[in-house]
Design an enzyme around this catalytic site. Structure first.
Site, PDB file in Angstrom:
ATOM      1  N   TYR A 105      16.141  30.218   8.647  1.00  0.00           N
ATOM      2  CA  TYR A 105      15.000  31.008   9.106  1.00  0.00           C
ATOM      3  C   TYR A 105      14.989  31.183  10.624  1.00  0.00           C
ATOM      4  O   TYR A 105      15.325  30.267  11.380  1.00  0.00           O
ATOM      5  CB  TYR A 105      13.690  30.329   8.699  1.00  0.00           C
ATOM      6  CG  TYR A 105      13.313  30.518   7.247  1.00  0.00           C
ATOM      7  CD1 TYR A 105      13.061  31.778   6.717  1.00  0.00           C
ATOM      8  CD2 TYR A 105      13.187  29.416   6.403  1.00  0.00           C
ATOM      9  CE1 TYR A 105      12.715  31.941   5.387  1.00  0.00           C
ATOM     10  CE2 TYR A 105      12.826  29.563   5.076  1.00  0.00           C
ATOM     11  CZ  TYR A 105      12.590  30.832   4.575  1.00  0.00           C
ATOM     12  OH  TYR A 105      12.250  30.985   3.257  1.00  0.00           O
ATOM     13  N   ARG A 129     -10.841   0.061  14.634  1.00  0.00           N
ATOM     14  CA  ARG A 129     -10.479   0.847  13.463  1.00  0.00           C
ATOM     15  C   ARG A 129     -11.264   0.347  12.249  1.00  0.00           C
ATOM     16  O   ARG A 129     -12.069   1.065  11.689  1.00  0.00           O
ATOM     17  CB  ARG A 129      -8.961   0.777  13.234  1.00  0.00           C
ATOM     18  CG  ARG A 129      -8.443   1.792  12.238  1.00  0.00           C
ATOM     19  CD  ARG A 129      -6.937   1.742  12.094  1.00  0.00           C
ATOM     20  NE  ARG A 129      -6.455   0.486  11.540  1.00  0.00           N
ATOM     21  CZ  ARG A 129      -5.231   0.293  11.077  1.00  0.00           C
ATOM     22  NH1 ARG A 129      -4.352   1.285  11.122  1.00  0.00           N
ATOM     23  NH2 ARG A 129      -4.866  -0.865  10.580  1.00  0.00           N
ATOM     24  N   LYS A 136       0.838  -1.196   0.000  1.00  0.00           N
ATOM     25  CA  LYS A 136       0.000   0.000   0.000  1.00  0.00           C
ATOM     26  C   LYS A 136       0.875   1.249   0.000  1.00  0.00           C
ATOM     27  O   LYS A 136       2.088   1.188   0.224  1.00  0.00           O
ATOM     28  CB  LYS A 136      -0.919  -0.005   1.226  1.00  0.00           C
ATOM     29  CG  LYS A 136      -0.196   0.008   2.560  1.00  0.00           C
ATOM     30  CD  LYS A 136      -1.174  -0.083   3.726  1.00  0.00           C
ATOM     31  CE  LYS A 136      -0.421  -0.087   5.052  1.00  0.00           C
ATOM     32  NZ  LYS A 136      -1.348  -0.108   6.208  1.00  0.00           N
ATOM     33  N   MET A 140      11.713  24.645   2.897  1.00  0.00           N
ATOM     34  CA  MET A 140      10.951  23.905   1.891  1.00  0.00           C
ATOM     35  C   MET A 140      11.849  23.128   0.928  1.00  0.00           C
ATOM     36  O   MET A 140      11.564  21.971   0.607  1.00  0.00           O
ATOM     37  CB  MET A 140      10.053  24.857   1.097  1.00  0.00           C
ATOM     38  CG  MET A 140       9.192  24.143   0.067  1.00  0.00           C
ATOM     39  SD  MET A 140       8.124  25.253  -0.876  1.00  0.00           S
ATOM     40  CE  MET A 140       6.942  25.742   0.382  1.00  0.00           C
TER      41      MET A 140
END
Length: 349
Positions: free
Chosen positions: A244, A130, A35, A292
Site C-alpha cells: 500500500y 493507578r 491475566k 491486514m
C-alpha cells in the site's frame, strides 16, 4: 495451512517460573500472573503447566478471567483478582472462590456487605496512582480491614523495569510505612521487583512477563515461536513498488514473498519497512506496509524459495520486535491473534 503457526513452549514457561521462584528465599511464595489469557498464550494450558511446576496462587485482572482460570485448574489453587470486587461480580467471586484485591472504600463496603467472611486482599497505592488505597485512606480504614483478616496486602511498582530508578526505593519505603508491624502476608514484586533482590520480595512475589520470556528477565527461556506461511513469491523489477501507498520501491530486481499475517493477527503496522523475518538463520527484510492479512518480504538473497518465514523465534524475541515497533514485549505478546494455529510443545529442552 494458510494461517500462521504459533508454538507455545510450556516447558519454557514452567522453567521460567522455577527460575524466578529460585531467586527468593524458601519462605517467599511465588505466584503466577496469568491475566489477559496468560499474556495471549492460552490460560488453560499455561496455568496447568505452571500448577504442575509448583505454582499454587494465581493472579488475573478481572473476575471473568478468574472464571476461565478456575475452569482450567479446578478447586484448590487460589485465584486473586487485581481489579477487586466490581459491581456484578459478587456471585462469581462467591461461587468460584475468587479472592478480590480490594482497592477502595466502595469495594470494601461492597465486599463486606455482600460476602461477609469471604477471603479478600488489599491493594495499596504507594505512588503509582493507578489502583489501591492511598496512605490517608488506608490509615483511616486499617483497623477495620485488619479485623476482617485479609489474605494479602499488596502494592505494585511503577518503574521496576529500571532498577536504578528512584521511584523504586520511594515506593518500597512507602510500602514499609503503610504495612510495617502488620501480621498479614505482603507482596510488592512482580518480575522486575523479583530481580531487584530480597528487599522487594516480602512474603509473596507475582511474576508475569518473565514467565513468558519477556524483559526485564533477560535470562528467560523464549516461550513462543511464530511462523508465517508463504502464500506467493514474485519477481519485482527495479522501479516497481510493493504494498500500500508505494512506501517501498525496488532499487534493483529482487524476489518478494507474500506471507499470511498482518495487523488483524496482532502484527503492528509500526514495523512496516523496518523489521525482518527469518528463513532459518537468514534475516529477510519486510518490504512496504504491513496490511491486514499479508506482509511482503524480500527473499531475493535466499538460495531457495521458502515455504514459511519466522517472525518470532531463536533470532527475534518479542522484545526485539517490540524495539522495532517502538513498544514493549507485553504488547507484542498480548496482541497475538486468534487466527493462528496454536501448538503447545513439551519436551523441547
Amino acid at each position: 495451512m494458510s494461517t500462521g503457526r504459533l508454538t507455545i513452549d510450556l516447558d519454557a514457561v514452567a522453567a521460567n517460573w522455577r527460575a524466578l521462584d529460585e531467586k527468593s528465599d524458601q519462605g517467599v511464595q511465588t505466584a503466577a500472573v496469568v491475566k489477559a489469557d496468560a499474556y495471549g498464550l492460552g490460560v488453560g494450558k499455561v496455568a496447568r503447566a505452571l500448577a504442575a511446576a509448583g505454582a499454587r496462587r494465581f493472579f488475573v485482572a478481572v473476575a471473568e478471567e478468574g472464571a476461565a482460570l478456575r475452569e482450567a485448574l479446578g478447586p484448590g489453587p487460589e485465584i486473586s483478582v487485581f481489579a477487586g470486587h466490581m459491581p456484578g461480580d459478587t456471585d462469581m467471586i462467591h461461587d468460584l472462590g475468587l479472592v478480590p484485591m480490594l482497592n477502595s472504600v466502595d469495594q470494601l463496603t461492597r465486599h463486606f456487605e455482600a460476602l461477609p467472611g469471604h477471603p479478600f486482599g488489599i491493594q495499596l497505592d504507594t505512588g503509582m496512582n493507578r489502583l489501591g488505597m492511598e496512605p490517608p485512606e488506608w490509615a483511616a480504614l486499617r483497623d477495620l480491614v485488619l479485623a476482617q483478616n485479609p489474605r494479602l496486602i499488596m502494592s505494585h511498582l511503577a518503574c521496576a523495569d529500571e532498577p536504578t530508578h528512584l521511584m523504586n526505593r520511594q515506593q518500597l519505603d512507602t510500602f514499609h510505612e503503610m504495612t510495617e508491624g502488620l501480621d498479614v502476608p505482603r507482596s510488592l514484586a512482580a518480575t522486575g521487583g523479583i530481580l531487584m533482590g530480597p528487599d522487594y520480595h516480602f512474603d509473596l512475589t507475582r511474576p508475569g512477563i518473565g514467565l513468558y520470556g519477556g524483559l526485564p528477565f533477560d535470562n528467560a527461556k523464549p516461550a513462543v515461536t511464530l511462523d508465517l506461511p508463504v502464500v506467493q513469491v514474485r519477481d519485482v523489477a527495479a522501479g516497481e513498488s510493493v504494498g500500500y501507498s508505494n512506501t517501498w520501491v525496488a532499487e534493483h530486481p529482487t524476489r518478494v514473498a507474500t506471507v499470511s499475517g498482518g495487523y488483524a493477527d496482532g502484527i503492528t503496522r509500526h514495523i512496516s519497512n523496518k523489521a525482518v523475518m527469518f528463513h532459518q538463520d537468514t534475516p529477510c527484510p519486510i518490504l512496504g506496509r504491513v496490511s491486514m492479512d499479508l506482509i511482503t518480504v524480500d527473499v531475493g538473497h535466499l538460495s531457495e524459495e521458502p515455504k514459511a518465514l519466522t517472525m518470532l523465534g531463536d533470532h527475534q524475541t518479542v522484545d526485539d520486535l517490540a524495539d522495532v515497533a517502538g513498544t514493549i514485549g507485553y504488547e507484542v505478546l498480548t496482541q497475538l491473534g486468534a487466527r493462528y494455529a496454536r501448538y503447545y510443545a513439551r519436551g523441547r529442552g
